[in-house]
Design a protein around this motif. Structure first.
Motif, PDB file in Angstrom:
ATOM      1  N   ARG A   1      49.020  53.528  42.955  1.00  0.00           N
ATOM      2  CA  ARG A   1      49.901  52.966  41.927  1.00  0.00           C
ATOM      3  C   ARG A   1      49.743  53.796  40.644  1.00  0.00           C
ATOM      4  O   ARG A   1      48.616  54.176  40.293  1.00  0.00           O
TER       5      ARG A   1
ATOM      6  N   GLU B   1      44.684  40.974  32.504  1.00  0.00           N
ATOM      7  CA  GLU B   1      45.109  42.380  32.488  1.00  0.00           C
ATOM      8  C   GLU B   1      45.400  42.873  31.073  1.00  0.00           C
ATOM      9  O   GLU B   1      45.470  44.079  30.834  1.00  0.00           O
TER      10      GLU B   1
ATOM     11  N   HIS C   1      46.995  52.911  37.794  1.00  0.00           N
ATOM     12  CA  HIS C   1      46.292  51.810  38.474  1.00  0.00           C
ATOM     13  C   HIS C   1      44.980  51.434  37.762  1.00  0.00           C
ATOM     14  O   HIS C   1      44.038  52.235  37.728  1.00  0.00           O
TER      15      HIS C   1
HETATM   16  P1  TYD Z   1      48.351  42.804  43.024  1.00  0.00           P
HETATM   17  O1  TYD Z   1      48.259  41.668  43.982  1.00  0.00           O
HETATM   18  O2  TYD Z   1      49.668  43.474  42.829  1.00  0.00           O
HETATM   19  O3  TYD Z   1      47.748  42.276  41.638  1.00  0.00           O
HETATM   20  P2  TYD Z   1      47.413  43.096  40.273  1.00  0.00           P
HETATM   21  O4  TYD Z   1      47.975  44.448  40.368  1.00  0.00           O
HETATM   22  O5  TYD Z   1      48.099  42.283  39.235  1.00  0.00           O
HETATM   23  O6  TYD Z   1      45.922  43.072  40.168  1.00  0.00           O
HETATM   24  O7  TYD Z   1      47.325  43.933  43.471  1.00  0.00           O
HETATM   25  C1  TYD Z   1      45.947  43.646  43.617  1.00  0.00           C
HETATM   26  C2  TYD Z   1      45.255  44.946  43.932  1.00  0.00           C
HETATM   27  O8  TYD Z   1      45.677  45.399  45.224  1.00  0.00           O
HETATM   28  C3  TYD Z   1      45.611  46.080  42.975  1.00  0.00           C
HETATM   29  O9  TYD Z   1      44.448  46.880  42.757  1.00  0.00           O
HETATM   30  C4  TYD Z   1      46.668  46.880  43.709  1.00  0.00           C
HETATM   31  C5  TYD Z   1      46.279  46.696  45.161  1.00  0.00           C
HETATM   32  N1  TYD Z   1      47.391  46.687  46.137  1.00  0.00           N
HETATM   33  C6  TYD Z   1      47.337  47.495  47.276  1.00  0.00           C
HETATM   34  O10 TYD Z   1      46.386  48.273  47.480  1.00  0.00           O
HETATM   35  N2  TYD Z   1      48.365  47.434  48.167  1.00  0.00           N
HETATM   36  C7  TYD Z   1      49.432  46.605  47.977  1.00  0.00           C
HETATM   37  O11 TYD Z   1      50.370  46.593  48.831  1.00  0.00           O
HETATM   38  C8  TYD Z   1      49.476  45.772  46.811  1.00  0.00           C
HETATM   39  C9  TYD Z   1      50.629  44.857  46.551  1.00  0.00           C
HETATM   40  C10 TYD Z   1      48.422  45.846  45.924  1.00  0.00           C
END
Ligand code: TYD
Ligand code: NAD
Length: 349
Positions: A286, A132, A289
C-alpha cells in the motif's frame, strides 16, 4: 428521556453501537442517521428495526440544510458521530470524498449542534475517531492521548482534521465534546474490504489472500463489541473536552493474523491443515503504508474503568463463525453498490 442522534449507524461499528444503545437504554430515543453508502447496510439492524425507541433517517451529513432541519425538528440531547468514509485504500484512490464526508460532514454536524443547543447544559457531541491520526510507530512505544498528531494517509488526515474541528468548537464556542481514538476493530458486520473479513471471505471462496508488502506491518486489534461498550462508557462518564484512547493491547503482524485465520478456517471448513495458507499471495505494498499502530489504553482503563472483555482468539472464532453463518449478508453487501474495482486493484498485482 434522552434523544440521541447516532450517525453512521448502518455501518460496521455504528450498527453495534446502535444495537447496544437501543437495547440497553429503552428510555433513550435513538435516531440512526446514515446515507447508506456502499458500507451502510440496514440488514445489520434487522433485529432492532422495529424497537419503539429506534428510528432510521436516510441522509447525508454534508447536506447543511438537511442537517439543520433535522436538528431543528428533533431537539437532540446528544450526538454520537461515526459516519465517515473509513477505508484507507479507498482514500488513496479517491481522497476528495474523504475530505468531503469526514471533514465537511463533521463541520456541518458541529455547526448544527452549536446553533441549536444555544449553550444549554446536558448536551454532548461525541466524536468517534481512530488511532491512525497519530501516524505510524517504530518497533516500540505506544500512542497515548498526548502523542502529537501525524496522519499519513488521506483517511487519517481527514479524521485528524475532524478531531481538530471538534476540539476547536469546544475551545472557541464551548461546545460540550468528547473524542475517542480507537485501534483496528474486528467482528461481525464489517464490510469485506478490510483485512479480516476480506481474508475470511477469500478463504471460503479459495481466492488469493493479498498480503501487502512483506506482511510485517502491525495492527492492534479490538473486538467491535468491546469498542461499542467503551463508547457507552465514554458517552456516560467521559469528561468534556477530553480524548480517550481505546485499544486492547493486542498487536499482531498482518502475516501472523492471516496464518492464524488460515489455520482456524482449515479446521472449520474440514480442509487439510495448510490448505488455506497456500492461497497467501504477497502483493505490491500500500502507498505510504503505516508500519505499526499500538494504543496505550491506560487512561480509559484507570479513569473510566473500561477494559476489553474478549481474548483475541475467542473473538476471532466468533467472527469467523458469524461470516460462515451469514454468507447471504456478504453476498448482499458485496453486490449492488460495491465497487469491484477497488478490490481488483489488489488482486491483480
Ligand atoms: P485495513 O483492514 O485496511 O485497516 P487499516 O489500514 O485501517 O489498518 O488493513 C489492516 C492491515 O492489513 C494494514 O496493514 C493493511 C493490510 N492489508 C493487507 O495486507 N491486505 C489487504 O487485502 C488489506 C485490505 C489490508
Ligand atoms: P463503515 O465504513 O463500516 O461505516 C460508515 C457508515 O457511515 C456507513 O454506514 C455509511 O453509509 C455512513 N456514511 C458514510 N458517509 C456518510 C455521509 N456522508 N452521511 C451519512 N452517513 C454516511 O465504518 P466503520 O468501520 O464502522 O467506522 C465507523 C467510525 O469509526 C468512523 O468514523 C471511523 O473513522 C471510526 N473508526 C473505525 C475503526 C475501524 O477499525 N473500523 C477504528 C477506529 C475508528
Amino acid at each position: 428521556m434522552k434523544k440521541v442522534l447516532i450517525t453512521g449507524g448502518a455501518g460496521f461499528i455504528g450498527s453495534h453501537v446502535v444495537r447496544l444503545f437501543v437495547n440497553k437504554y429503552p428510555d433513550y430515543q435513538i435516531t440512526n442517521l446514515d446515507a447508506l453508502t456502499y458500507a451502510g447496510n440496514l440488514e445489520n439492524l434487522l433485529d432492532i428495526a422495529h424497537a419503539a425507541n429506534y428510528s432510521f433517517v436516510k441522509g447525508d451529513i454534508t447536506d447543511e440544510n438537511f442537517i439543520d432541519n433535522l436538528f431543528s425538528s428533533q431537539h437532540f440531547d446528544a450526538v454520537i458521530h461515526l459516519a465517515a468514509e473509513s477505508h484507507v485504500d479507498r482514500s488513496i484512490m479517491d481522497p476528495l470524498s474523504f475530505v468531503k464526508t469526514n471533514i465537511l460532514g463533521t463541520a456541518v454536524l458541529l455547526n448544527a449542534a452549536k446553533k441549536h443547543w444555544h449553550g444549554e447544559s446536558g448536551k454532548l457531541f461525541y466524536h468517534v475517531s481512530t488511532d491512525e491520526v497519530y501516524g505510524s510507530l517504530g518497533e516500540t512505544g505506544f500512542f497515548t492521548e498526548e502523542t502529537s498528531y501525524d496522519p499519513r494517509s488521506p483517511y487519517s488526515a481527514s479524521k485528524a482534521s475532524s478531531d481538530h474541528l471538534v476540539n476547536a468548537y469546544h475551545h472557541t464556542y464551548n461546545l460540550p465534546v468528547v473524542i475517542s481514538n480507537c485501534s483496528n476493530n474486528y467482528g461481525s458486520h464489517q464490510f469485506p474490504e478490510k483485512l479480516l473479513p476480506l481474508m475470511i471471505n477469500n478463504i471460503v471462496n479459495s481466492k488469493p489472500l493479498p498480503v501487502y508488502g512483506k506482511g510485517d506491518n502491525v495492527r492492534d486489534w479490538l473486538w467491535v463489541e468491546d469498542h461499542a461498550k467503551a463508547i457507552d462508557v465514554v458517552f456516560h462518564t467521559g469528561k468534556l473536552g477530553e480524548t480517550y484512547n481505546i485499544g486492547g493491547f493486542n498487536e499482531w503482524k498482518n502475516i501472523d493474523i492471516v496464518h492464524l485465520l488460515c489455520k482456524i478456517m482449515d479446521r472449520k471448513l474440514g480442509r487439510a491443515e495448510g490448505e488455506s495458507a497456500k492461497l497467501i499471495t504477497y502483493v505490491k505494498d500500500r502507498a505510504g503504508h503505516d508500519k505499526r499502530y499500538a494504543i496505550d489504553a491506560t487512561k480509559i482503563n484507570q479513569e473510566l474503568g473500561w477494559t476489553p472483555s474478549l481474548q483475541f482468539e475467542e473473538g476471532l472464532e466468533k467472527t469467523i463463525d458469524w461470516y460462515l453463518d451469514n454468507s447471504q449478508w456478504v453476498e448482499h453487501i458485496t453486490s449492488g453498490a460495491y465497487q469491484q474495482y477497488y478490490h481488483d486493484q489488489y488482486q491483480a498485482r
